[in-house]
Scaffold this motif. Structure first.
Motif, short mmCIF file in Angstrom:
data_model
loop_
_atom_site.label_atom_id
_atom_site.label_comp_id
_atom_site.label_asym_id
_atom_site.label_seq_id
_atom_site.Cartn_x
_atom_site.Cartn_y
_atom_site.Cartn_z
N LEU A 29 1.30 -5.80 -11.56
CA LEU A 29 1.79 -4.73 -10.70
C LEU A 29 0.58 -3.98 -10.17
O LEU A 29 -0.33 -3.66 -10.90
CB LEU A 29 2.67 -3.77 -11.52
CG LEU A 29 3.13 -2.50 -10.82
CD1 LEU A 29 4.12 -2.81 -9.72
CD2 LEU A 29 3.75 -1.53 -11.81
N ASN A 30 0.58 -3.72 -8.87
CA ASN A 30 -0.56 -3.07 -8.25
C ASN A 30 -0.15 -1.75 -7.65
O ASN A 30 0.63 -1.72 -6.70
CB ASN A 30 -1.13 -4.02 -7.19
CG ASN A 30 -2.25 -3.39 -6.41
OD1 ASN A 30 -2.77 -2.33 -6.77
ND2 ASN A 30 -2.65 -4.03 -5.33
N THR A 31 -0.59 -0.64 -8.21
CA THR A 31 -0.31 0.66 -7.61
C THR A 31 -1.62 1.35 -7.26
O THR A 31 -1.76 2.54 -7.42
CB THR A 31 0.55 1.56 -8.51
OG1 THR A 31 -0.17 1.88 -9.70
CG2 THR A 31 1.86 0.89 -8.90
N GLU A 33 -4.30 2.80 -4.67
CA GLU A 33 -4.34 3.36 -3.32
C GLU A 33 -5.78 3.63 -2.93
O GLU A 33 -6.64 3.84 -3.79
CB GLU A 33 -3.55 4.68 -3.26
CG GLU A 33 -2.04 4.50 -3.29
CD GLU A 33 -1.47 3.89 -2.01
OE1 GLU A 33 -2.25 3.61 -1.07
OE2 GLU A 33 -0.25 3.67 -1.97
N THR A 34 -6.01 3.63 -1.63
CA THR A 34 -7.32 3.97 -1.12
C THR A 34 -7.66 5.40 -1.49
O THR A 34 -6.82 6.29 -1.38
CB THR A 34 -7.31 3.86 0.42
OG1 THR A 34 -6.83 2.57 0.77
CG2 THR A 34 -8.68 4.08 1.01
N MET A 35 -8.86 5.62 -1.97
CA MET A 35 -9.30 6.99 -2.23
C MET A 35 -9.58 7.67 -0.89
O MET A 35 -10.35 7.17 -0.09
CB MET A 35 -10.56 6.98 -3.09
CG MET A 35 -10.29 6.47 -4.50
SD MET A 35 -11.79 6.20 -5.43
CE MET A 35 -12.46 7.84 -5.44
N SER A 39 -9.55 13.68 -1.83
CA SER A 39 -9.94 13.69 -3.25
C SER A 39 -11.44 13.85 -3.45
O SER A 39 -11.92 13.82 -4.58
CB SER A 39 -9.44 12.42 -3.94
OG SER A 39 -10.07 11.28 -3.40
N ASP A 43 -11.82 13.83 -7.52
CA ASP A 43 -12.05 12.60 -8.28
C ASP A 43 -13.54 12.26 -8.19
O ASP A 43 -14.01 11.74 -7.18
CB ASP A 43 -11.20 11.45 -7.71
CG ASP A 43 -9.72 11.75 -7.85
OD1 ASP A 43 -9.36 12.55 -8.73
OD2 ASP A 43 -8.92 11.18 -7.08
N THR A 54 -7.92 3.58 -6.26
CA THR A 54 -7.60 4.21 -7.54
C THR A 54 -6.11 4.07 -7.85
O THR A 54 -5.28 4.07 -6.93
CB THR A 54 -8.04 5.69 -7.57
OG1 THR A 54 -7.88 6.18 -8.89
CG2 THR A 54 -7.20 6.54 -6.62
N VAL A 56 -2.46 5.09 -8.85
CA VAL A 56 -1.71 6.33 -8.75
C VAL A 56 -0.37 6.30 -9.50
O VAL A 56 0.33 7.29 -9.54
CB VAL A 56 -1.47 6.76 -7.29
CG1 VAL A 56 -2.78 7.02 -6.59
CG2 VAL A 56 -0.66 5.73 -6.54
N ALA A 57 0.01 5.15 -10.06
CA ALA A 57 1.21 5.12 -10.92
C ALA A 57 0.76 4.47 -12.24
O ALA A 57 0.24 5.15 -13.10
CB ALA A 57 2.36 4.39 -10.27
N PHE A 58 0.93 3.18 -12.38
CA PHE A 58 0.37 2.51 -13.55
C PHE A 58 0.21 1.03 -13.25
O PHE A 58 0.79 0.51 -12.31
CB PHE A 58 1.25 2.72 -14.79
CG PHE A 58 2.70 2.35 -14.62
CD1 PHE A 58 3.14 1.05 -14.77
CD2 PHE A 58 3.64 3.32 -14.29
CE1 PHE A 58 4.47 0.71 -14.60
CE2 PHE A 58 4.98 3.00 -14.11
CZ PHE A 58 5.40 1.69 -14.27
N ARG A 81 -4.28 14.62 -12.72
CA ARG A 81 -3.02 14.96 -12.05
C ARG A 81 -1.91 13.96 -12.36
O ARG A 81 -0.75 14.22 -12.06
CB ARG A 81 -3.23 15.10 -10.55
CG ARG A 81 -3.69 13.85 -9.81
CD ARG A 81 -3.89 14.17 -8.34
NE ARG A 81 -4.42 13.06 -7.58
CZ ARG A 81 -5.70 12.69 -7.57
NH1 ARG A 81 -6.57 13.33 -8.30
NH2 ARG A 81 -6.10 11.67 -6.83
N PHE A 82 -2.25 12.81 -12.94
CA PHE A 82 -1.21 11.83 -13.27
C PHE A 82 -0.89 11.80 -14.77
O PHE A 82 -0.20 10.91 -15.25
CB PHE A 82 -1.62 10.44 -12.80
CG PHE A 82 -1.77 10.36 -11.31
CD1 PHE A 82 -0.68 10.56 -10.47
CD2 PHE A 82 -3.00 10.11 -10.74
CE1 PHE A 82 -0.82 10.51 -9.10
CE2 PHE A 82 -3.16 10.06 -9.37
CZ PHE A 82 -2.06 10.27 -8.54
N PHE A 84 1.13 13.45 -16.42
CA PHE A 84 2.55 13.58 -16.73
C PHE A 84 3.18 12.21 -16.99
O PHE A 84 4.24 12.12 -17.60
CB PHE A 84 3.29 14.32 -15.60
CG PHE A 84 3.36 13.55 -14.31
CD1 PHE A 84 4.46 12.76 -14.02
CD2 PHE A 84 2.33 13.61 -13.39
CE1 PHE A 84 4.53 12.04 -12.84
CE2 PHE A 84 2.40 12.89 -12.20
CZ PHE A 84 3.50 12.11 -11.92
#
Lengths: 184, 139
Positions: A29-31, A33-35, A39, A43, A54, A56-58, A81-82, A84
């Motif tokens: 699974l690929n989540t 995103e372009t930085m 940021s 970051d 980077t 942004v989910a998992f 920020r992730f 949570f």
């Protein structure tokens, strides 16, 4: 066939996505995103200046260790920020791998603190994108890691090396649960 | 730049004010940081919503890649929860537009108004990639 869940944690840009990609036998699974320019200053990519993407989910991947055991790998996102997402990712895990990059060792402290406070079994793997300058004993001291926590070297880009990290974690979690069983 | 940002804030306020059920609107970068938002949304909530919406969109994108027909990305993500609805659409390059609505909202109308806004001003709702830095030579 036994399926077990494992989480890979660590600071921003330490190689978590790379490790899941190296070992997964299914398309991961690929989540990523372009930085973006939003940021910059948030970051910090010092030491990994050519990092452009980077999570942004998992990350998610799967590897069968043998005909009896299949590992489901969840890579946590590194930025604060992730965070949570972390609690949910830890639900039902047998343990965690903390990846450490010696150029930014402080990024790993949060993950180690969290795992210690949750009582989740974990091992620490130093990811050597570049040749290491210090011995593992120095790393243990820098992380103030107790002797009971296994600490090993790895190259997250290498499938076999990453697989050895996962095997080390499964063995450690198994040893801990056997010890607990013997005590009760 | 501040003028542009103030105009965008106004357009977001206008979207929320003129759409029944819409409560908050936010533009976020794909990597999960807020760019601008309506004034009723607190800074802390805006930061949280930006990270959540980036995660939702990234997972939706993976669903599209694995199970879609390969012709494009994500048109819209929608989440219904007790007490509200969350809509997210792609905005300009590197950005998403998120709208929170109460559960009386007309789903079709909100989606339509969001598409309209992106069509009008999507060119301004952007967060371009970071400039690539020259790699440091080892000392």
């Amino acid at each position: 066939m036994e399926g077990v869940k494992i989480v890979i944690v660590g600071g921003f840009g330490v190689g978590k996505t790379t490790m899941v990609r190296s070992v997964s036998e299914i398309r991961p699974l690929n989540t990523e995103e372009t930085m973006t320019q939003a940021s910059v200053g948030v970051d910090q990519n010092a030491g990994v200046a050519n990092k452009a993407m980077t999570t942004v989910a998992f990350d998610f991947g799967r590897i069968s260790l043998n005909e009896h055991m299949v590992l489901y790998l969840f890579g946590a996102p590194g930025q604060e920020r992730f965070r949570f997402l972390w609690d949910r990712l830890f639900a039902g895990t047998i343990g965690a791998v903390v990846l450490v990059d010696m150029r930014r060792v402080e990024d790993s402290w949060h993950a180690i603190d969290l795992l210690e406070s949750r009582g989740t079994p974990f091992i620490v793997a130093r990811n050597n994108f570049i040749a290491p300058r210090y011995g593992l004993a120095d790393v243990r001291e820098a992380l103030t890691l107790s002797e009971e926590v296994p600490l090993i070297d790895c190259d997250a880009r290498d499938r076999e090396s990453s697989k050895q990290v996962l095997i080390a974690l499964v063995s450690h979690a198994h040893a801990l649960s056997s010890a607990r069983g013997a005590m009760s | 730049m501040s003028t542009t940002s103030a105009n965008l804030d106004w357009l977001l306020e206008n979207l929320v004010d003129s759409t029944a059920g819409a409560v908050h609107a936010l533009v976020l970068s794909r990597d999960g940081l807020k760019l601008c938002h309506t004034s009723q949304l607190s800074v802390d909530k805006a930061d949280q919503l930006a990270a959540i919406a980036a995660g939702v969109q990234a997972l939706s994108q993976s669903a599209s890649v694995e199970f879609g027909d390969g012709t494009g990305g994500v048109r819209q993500s929608m989440t219904e929860f007790y007490g509200g609805l969350l809509f997210i659409v792609e905005a300009g390059v590197g950005a998403h537009l998120a709208v929170l609505a109460d559960d009386t909202a007309d789903v079709g109308l909100i989606g339509h108004r969001m598409d309209e806004l992106v069509e009008q001003i999507g060119a301004f709702l952007t967060s371009p990639p970071r400039p690539s830095l020259p790699s440091h030579s080892p000392e």
